[in-house]
Design a protein around this motif. Structure first.
Motif, PDB file in Angstrom:
ATOM      1  N   MET B   1      -4.055  41.003   3.345  1.00 12.72           N
ATOM      2  CA  MET B   1      -2.771  41.682   3.528  1.00 12.72           C
ATOM      3  C   MET B   1      -1.775  40.725   4.157  1.00 12.72           C
ATOM      4  SD  MET B   1      -1.692  44.465   2.614  1.00 12.72           S
ATOM      5  CE  MET B   1       0.044  44.216   2.395  1.00 12.72           C
ATOM      6  N   GLY B   2      -2.317  39.890   5.063  1.00 16.19           N
ATOM      7  CA  GLY B   2      -1.431  39.022   5.817  1.00 16.19           C
ATOM      8  C   GLY B   2      -0.567  38.163   4.920  1.00 16.19           C
ATOM      9  N   VAL B   3      -1.214  37.510   3.951  1.00 18.19           N
ATOM     10  CA  VAL B   3      -0.459  36.604   3.093  1.00 18.19           C
ATOM     11  C   VAL B   3       0.539  37.374   2.242  1.00 18.19           C
ATOM     12  CG1 VAL B   3      -0.635  34.924   1.260  1.00 18.19           C
ATOM     13  CG2 VAL B   3      -2.379  34.986   3.036  1.00 18.19           C
ATOM     14  N   THR B   4       0.051  38.463   1.643  1.00 20.96           N
ATOM     15  CA  THR B   4       0.945  39.260   0.801  1.00 20.96           C
ATOM     16  C   THR B   4       2.138  39.737   1.599  1.00 20.96           C
ATOM     17  OG1 THR B   4      -1.076  40.043  -0.190  1.00 20.96           O
ATOM     18  CG2 THR B   4       0.962  41.115  -0.873  1.00 20.96           C
ATOM     19  N   HIS B   5       1.842  40.222   2.788  1.00 18.86           N
ATOM     20  CA  HIS B   5       2.907  40.746   3.626  1.00 18.86           C
ATOM     21  C   HIS B   5       3.933  39.647   3.926  1.00 18.86           C
ATOM     22  CE1 HIS B   5       4.623  43.707   6.255  1.00 18.86           C
ATOM     23  NE2 HIS B   5       4.781  42.776   7.179  1.00 18.86           N
ATOM     24  N   ARG B   6       3.403  38.467   4.262  1.00 24.78           N
ATOM     25  CA  ARG B   6       4.326  37.391   4.601  1.00 24.78           C
ATOM     26  C   ARG B   6       5.149  36.960   3.374  1.00 24.78           C
ATOM     27  NH1 ARG B   6       1.296  32.771   7.027  1.00 24.78           N
ATOM     28  NH2 ARG B   6      -0.151  34.445   7.510  1.00 24.78           N
ATOM     29  N   MET B   7       4.480  36.947   2.236  1.00 22.11           N
ATOM     30  CA  MET B   7       5.201  36.597   1.013  1.00 22.11           C
ATOM     31  C   MET B   7       6.293  37.621   0.727  1.00 22.11           C
ATOM     32  SD  MET B   7       3.984  33.906  -0.665  1.00 22.11           S
ATOM     33  CE  MET B   7       3.464  33.884  -2.355  1.00 22.11           C
ATOM     34  N   LEU B   8       5.960  38.897   0.900  1.00 18.71           N
ATOM     35  CA  LEU B   8       6.959  39.936   0.656  1.00 18.71           C
ATOM     36  C   LEU B   8       8.144  39.760   1.596  1.00 18.71           C
ATOM     37  CD1 LEU B   8       4.779  43.129   0.141  1.00 18.71           C
ATOM     38  CD2 LEU B   8       6.376  42.135  -1.495  1.00 18.71           C
ATOM     39  N   ARG B   9       7.819  39.429   2.851  1.00 22.24           N
ATOM     40  CA  ARG B   9       8.900  39.209   3.808  1.00 22.24           C
ATOM     41  C   ARG B   9       9.770  38.036   3.384  1.00 22.24           C
ATOM     42  NH1 ARG B   9       7.494  40.347   9.219  1.00 22.24           N
ATOM     43  NH2 ARG B   9       9.100  38.857   9.823  1.00 22.24           N
ATOM     44  N   ALA B  10       9.099  36.934   3.005  1.00 22.84           N
ATOM     45  CA  ALA B  10       9.860  35.762   2.577  1.00 22.84           C
ATOM     46  C   ALA B  10      10.693  36.097   1.343  1.00 22.84           C
ATOM     47  CB  ALA B  10       8.906  34.608   2.266  1.00 22.84           C
ATOM     48  N   ALA B  11      10.087  36.864   0.452  1.00 23.31           N
ATOM     49  CA  ALA B  11      10.791  37.209  -0.774  1.00 23.31           C
ATOM     50  C   ALA B  11      12.005  38.062  -0.471  1.00 23.31           C
ATOM     51  CB  ALA B  11       9.846  37.950  -1.720  1.00 23.31           C
ATOM     52  N   ALA B  12      11.845  38.960   0.500  1.00 21.21           N
ATOM     53  CA  ALA B  12      12.927  39.889   0.795  1.00 21.21           C
ATOM     54  C   ALA B  12      14.043  39.239   1.594  1.00 21.21           C
ATOM     55  CB  ALA B  12      12.376  41.088   1.573  1.00 21.21           C
ATOM     56  N   ARG B  13      13.797  38.011   2.041  1.00 18.30           N
ATOM     57  CA  ARG B  13      14.817  37.369   2.849  1.00 18.30           C
ATOM     58  C   ARG B  13      16.097  37.152   2.047  1.00 18.30           C
ATOM     59  NH1 ARG B  13      12.217  32.473   4.654  1.00 18.30           N
ATOM     60  NH2 ARG B  13      10.707  33.846   5.617  1.00 18.30           N
ATOM     61  N   ARG B  14      15.925  36.934   0.774  1.00 21.25           N
ATOM     62  CA  ARG B  14      17.091  36.625  -0.053  1.00 21.25           C
ATOM     63  C   ARG B  14      16.967  37.389  -1.373  1.00 21.25           C
ATOM     64  NH1 ARG B  14      18.327  32.060  -3.194  1.00 21.25           N
ATOM     65  NH2 ARG B  14      20.516  31.501  -3.158  1.00 21.25           N
TER      66      ARG B  14
END
Lengths: 101, 446, 310, 176
Positions: B1-14
């Motif tokens: 979950m950690g990686v996916t979550h972080r990727m989603l966060r990074a993706a949502a940044r922009r």
């Protein structure tokens, strides 16, 4: 690898091409059969060059001729298809034959 | 979950934003565009590239279908928001971004929708939402696919089949209620194409498609139903959807002046200049020239925000020089969509299109010239009243003209044009639905 | 002059090409941000590239009604693959993965593979705008291909070889770009053409909502976008051995010269991409055939005369 | 290594060739034909004819892309969405093809091929070029003329308009 197996491959490609050229109704598909036959010829010519020709480039020239023949066949084929399609609104050999009557 | 979550966060940044401009939503669109620029969020060209759908303005009845289809085509993770007033734009964007970063957001569909699975069904065959299919109701389009079937499963069902847009007859019965047993079995609900005469005498397949109403750089509320052969338009029928008879944002100060309010020449000129710059921005975007388009938008926002003449004049001159002198742009637009002065009069076309009286090149040059004139007036404190200089008022008022004659001209001129050329022609006319006189909102429901 | 490295060098191609492509993407975005009055510092731009990549990686794929999934996927994957394979013959300083005897023809073949790839990528999703994009790539290919081939033939004729290493060696005294400017310029134009970039971006044009990009989302989109930039980079890198003397140059080692020249060409291409509006094919085609083909043939004639007189 | 490559390529080439006439979708048929050609070109490169192999790759990709365009244009059901049979005389064709293959195969194994053994000239590409510009000049010229004639003939056949039609009746109009 030997000459025979290369020629066998060429024969197989040629035969599939023969089937296509004889069985397909659509002119375009028929041309695909012709192209496959020429594909077999190029493989055979390359094999002859490698295994038999004493370094003579004639077999290579055959490949060049075959490739050019493919291009010409395709160009003329599409031109004819276009002409028939415009005149008679068909792209099938059978129908084109019927139109003669 | 950690990686996916972080990727989603990074993706949502922009997040990439698809802006759906509604008629009457012009000021909201401008606010949203300014916000996006400030936040450095890119705009998407098609639903496939979008994370956030921002609907600018309240959705009129006639566009509801198009908006829902657009939404259905956006792949997850995604979120949508509807901005109903310009001041609400920042908050709405923040909220949309926050929703985007929630894990599993995309799996649960849109918050607030009754049937989330409806969004998981594969979108229809038409591209980009923008090309919203002319079928009667978007829900019908999904009837071919049961909601329980996942998209991949649907692909299996049609294994070995290929696409053919040439063969989609949108009028096919299976489009309007999935009666697949009707007559021949139509794979994937697509009908065989009809054929029609074309310029080469080949009678090739026709495709009925719809351009608009939600394409990038496309005039809000314009729907162009076209018959395509290849990428050539063979016939076109236009429609103006969503008019509410409130008048265009771009002529609002001049209109207020006509009703006797105290409006300065500068204010009206500012709005008119903004109108031309907005047009120019959208036109250049369609012409595939994003950098001057962006410069024009920045300039537009500054002018509308009240920048003084000396702050914008030299920057405008730079843009105008770059665009006006571009040989490539001229080469691409010369001889395109020629509407001579006589034809314009015959069709009842007025405004900059009539004054330009020529091809697309003439029209964008006309905008540049008139925008320059308007920019010279932006600091003019003289009151503009109906009793004042009538000529000036008319001039300030007719950057935006009634759209019906423009639509008639478009319908005529896009025939025979390739899609890219047609887009340029439409952008160079830029009909504004809001100027449709006295149309009740119900007209739109087509 | 140029040695064929062992096969492990294949592994180095993608990072090198990819690294240069990322630099090009950043430069392109910085120019765009500057035009829009946005911050364009290296950190902002790099963060933007990073988050865009992340969002494509986590994004869902898109499905359409009755797609031709097989051809769609094959077409998408073929774009970066063709770029990497084309780069296999490009010398990086003194090394190339394989300095084929027919390197120039190989490069040409891989570049043409993008026609098929993009056509399939446009055909796959069963969507109007996508298919128009795919067809535009074919039309674009037919427009740029013959001038492009004649430009390549010019360089090959002047060196009397189809081997990229030999072509470099023949520019010891004078770059081909200097005395074959037409060929060089036409080559650069065709690089923009086969990487569907810049003024020749009609296959991916905004007027058709991104054309071949219109229906791709998530990882698929990343593959296609990466392929596009890799193609541009490979084209720029190939211009160096063909026209700019490859790794030849004073003082610096050969690999450094290759790098510097590649980035210079990339810079020019990105600059052109940002400063010229889209060239529509219906207008470009007549120019390509009636102006560029005769010009490049004349160029080849000169190259042939020079080669014969040598 | 070489033998493995040969068999992989050979099987793939024939399989793709058969696929051409099996799939419904014209696009897939065209791309299957392209794949068959690419594998055939692989065999030719395996034999040391790099140039010809790569040229076949170049030519065939271009040809097949153009072919796909025409296929989609003229075929009634190019995407094969609706299964339909477009063959005639399938039995006879299969029989003929089988006979052709059998007799060719028999010939291949019965003919006593001169056993010169494999050989590779230093630069076959150079050989080819030299012979085309030397002893085979006539072939080259014929090919050139043929190609030129093809261009003229195909344009005449396919074009509906005469040469000046695009100028309009007064011969002054601009090309569209």
């Amino acid at each position: 690898m030997s000459l025979e197996v290369f020629l066998l491959l060429a024969a197989a490609l040629f035969s599939v091409g023969v089937y296509g050229a004889l069985s397909q109704q659509s002119i375009v598909m028929l041309m695909m059969g012709l192209e496959l036959m020429l594909n077999g010829i190029t493989v055979a010519a390359a094999a002859f060059w490698y295994f038999i020709g004493p370094g003579a480039p004639s077999d290579q020239v055959v490949v060049v001729v075959a490739v050019v023949a493919m291009a010409v066949e395709m160009a003329v084929g599409f031109a004819v298809t276009t002409a028939i399609f415009r005149a008679r609104d068909v792209d099938m050999t059978d129908m084109a034959a019927d139109l003669k009557e | 979950m950690g990686v996916t979550h972080r990727m989603l966060r990074a993706a949502a940044r922009r997040p990439h934003v698809l802006v759906a401009a509604m008629p009457t939503g012009t000021p909201i669109r401008l606010a949203v565009e300014a916000q996006l620029r400030r936040r450095n969020w890119p705009t998407a060209w098609s639903p496939a590239d979008a994370d956030v759908l921002v609907v600018c303005g309240s959705v009129p009845t006639g566009l509801r279908t198009a908006v829902e289809e657009l939404w259905a085509e956006i792949p997850g993770p995604r979120s949508r928001t509807c901005v109903v007033a310009a001041v609400l734009a920042p908050g709405a964007l923040d909220a949309a971004k926050a929703r985007l970063a929630m894990p599993n957001q995309e799996r649960s569909g849109t918050p607030g929708r009754s049937d989330p699975r409806a969004h998981a069904t594969p979108p229809d065959q038409m591209a980009a939402g923008a090309m919203s299919p002319p079928g009667p109701d978007p829900a019908d389009r999904h009837l071919d696919v049961s909601p329980d079937q996942d998209p991949a499963g649907q692909g299996e069902a049609h294994q070995g089949s290929g696409p053919d847009i040439d063969q989609q007859g949108p009028e096919h019965p299976s489009m309007s209620h999935g009666d697949m047993d009707d007559g021949m079995s139509m794979p994937a609900g697509l009908a065989m194409a009809e054929r029609g005469d074309d310029r080469d005498g080949l009678k090739l397949d026709q495709l009925h498609a719809t351009l608009g109403p939600l394409l990038v750089g496309w005039p809000a509320g314009l729907v162009l139903r076209v018959t395509l052969q290849g990428d050539i338009i063979q016939s076109a029928r236009g429609e103006l959807v969503g008019a509410q008879g409130r008048g265009s944002f771009w002529v609002e100060p001049a209109t207020r002046a006509m009703y006797g309010e105290a409006v300065t020449v500068g204010e009206a000129a500012r709005r008119t200049a903004g109108c031309y710059l907005d047009r120019l921005g959208r036109f250049l975007c369609v012409a595939g020239w994003p950098d001057p388009a962006a410069a024009a938008r920045v300039l537009r926002d500054d002018v509308l925000a009240g920048a003084a003449h000396h702050e914008v004049a030299s920057r405008f001159a730079a843009v105008a020089r770059r665009v006006g002198r571009s040989r490539t742009l001229r080469w691409m637009t010369t001889g395109l969509g020629v509407l001579g002065a006589a034809d314009a009069t015959a069709l009842g076309v007025t405004g900059p299109v009539a004054r330009a009286g020529g091809d697309v090149t003439a029209r964008y040059r006309q905008w540049l010239a008139e925008a320059a004139e308007m920019l010279d007036l932006v600091d003019d404190p003289v009151l503009l009243t109906a009793h004042g200089d009538g000529r000036a008022l008319g001039y300030l008022h007719d950057a935006v003209t009634p759209p019906e004659p423009l639509l008639a001209a478009i319908e005529r001129l896009v025939v025979g044009a390739e899609i890219g050329a047609a887009r340029l022609i439409v952008a160079s006319f830029d009909p504004d639905v809001d100027e449709m006189a006295g149309h009740p909102a119900s007209v739109a429901d087509g | 002059m140029v040695e064929s490295a062992s096969l492990w060098a294949v592994l180095a191609v993608l990072p090198l090409l990819g690294g240069a492509a990322v630099v090009a993407v950043c430069a392109d975005r910085a120019l765009a941000a500057r035009a829009a009055g946005q911050p364009y510092g290296p950190r902002t731009i790099a963060a933007g590239v990073g988050s865009d990549t992340a969002r494509l990686l986590v994004g869902q794929r898109r499905t359409t009604l009755a797609p031709d999934r097989l051809l769609w996927r094959l077409g998408l994957i073929a774009v970066p693959t063709a770029a990497v394979l084309a780069a296999a013959v490009i010398p990086f300083g003194r090394w190339a993965v394989d300095d084929l005897g027919v390197g120039v023809v190989w490069f040409n073949g891989m570049e043409i593979a993008t026609w098929a790839a993009l056509w399939a990528a446009g055909w796959g999703p069963n969507s109007v705008l996508s298919l128009v994009g795919g067809y535009r790539m074919v039309a674009q290919g037919l427009a740029y291909e013959l001038p492009h081939m004649f430009a390549l033939i010019g360089a090959a004729t002047a060196a009397g070889s189809l081997q990229v290493g030999t072509i470099v060696a023949h520019q010891r005294h004078l770059w081909f770009a200097v005395w074959m400017p037409v060929g060089f310029v036409v080559y650069l134009l065709s690089v923009l053409g086969f990487s569907f970039t810049g003024p020749f971006d009609q296959p991916a044009g905004v007027d058709v909502a991104g054309g071949v990009f219109a229906e791709v989302a998530g990882p698929d989109r990343l593959i296609l976008a990466a392929g596009r930039w890799l193609l541009l980079t490979a084209g720029a890198a190939m211009a160096v051995p063909l026209f700019l003397g490859g790794g030849l140059g004073p003082v610096l080692p050969a690999w450094a010269w290759s790098t510097v020249k590649t980035f210079a060409v990339l810079g020019v291409l990105v600059g052109v991409r940002r400063s010229v509006p889209t060239v529509r094919l219906e207008r470009w085609m007549p120019v390509a055939w009636t102006v560029l083909i005769p010009l490049t043939i004349a160029q080849d004639l000169i190259a042939a005369l020079v080669a014969v007189s040598r | 290594m070489g033998a493995v490559a040969f068999w992989v390529l050979a099987v793939a080439a024939v399989a793709c060739a058969v696929t051409v006439f099996v799939v419904d979708s014209m696009a897939r048929a065209t791309f299957a034909l392209l794949a068959s050609f690419l594998f055939g070109a692989g065999e030719i490169i395996l034999l040391g004819l790099d140039y010809l192999g790569v040229v076949i790759v170049v030519m065939m990709i271009m040809e097949m892309v153009i072919m796909a365009v025409f296929m989609v244009m003229y075929m009634m059901n190019p995407a094969g969405l609706m299964p339909m049979s477009m063959v005639h005389n399938q039995r006879g064709s299969l029989l003929t093809a089988g006979t052709v293959f059998a007799s060719l195969a028999a010939g291949i194994f019965l003919v006593p091929w001169p056993a010169r053994g494999p050989h590779r000239p230093a630069d076959p590409t150079f050989d080819l070029g030299k012979s085309l510009m030397g002893p085979h000049m006539l072939t080259m010229m014929l090919l050139g003329v043929t190609l030129f004639a093809t261009m003229v003939v195909t344009v005449v056949l396919a074009s509906q308009q005469g040469r000046y039609d695009r100028l309009g009746d007064d011969l002054k109009g601009k090309a569209r």
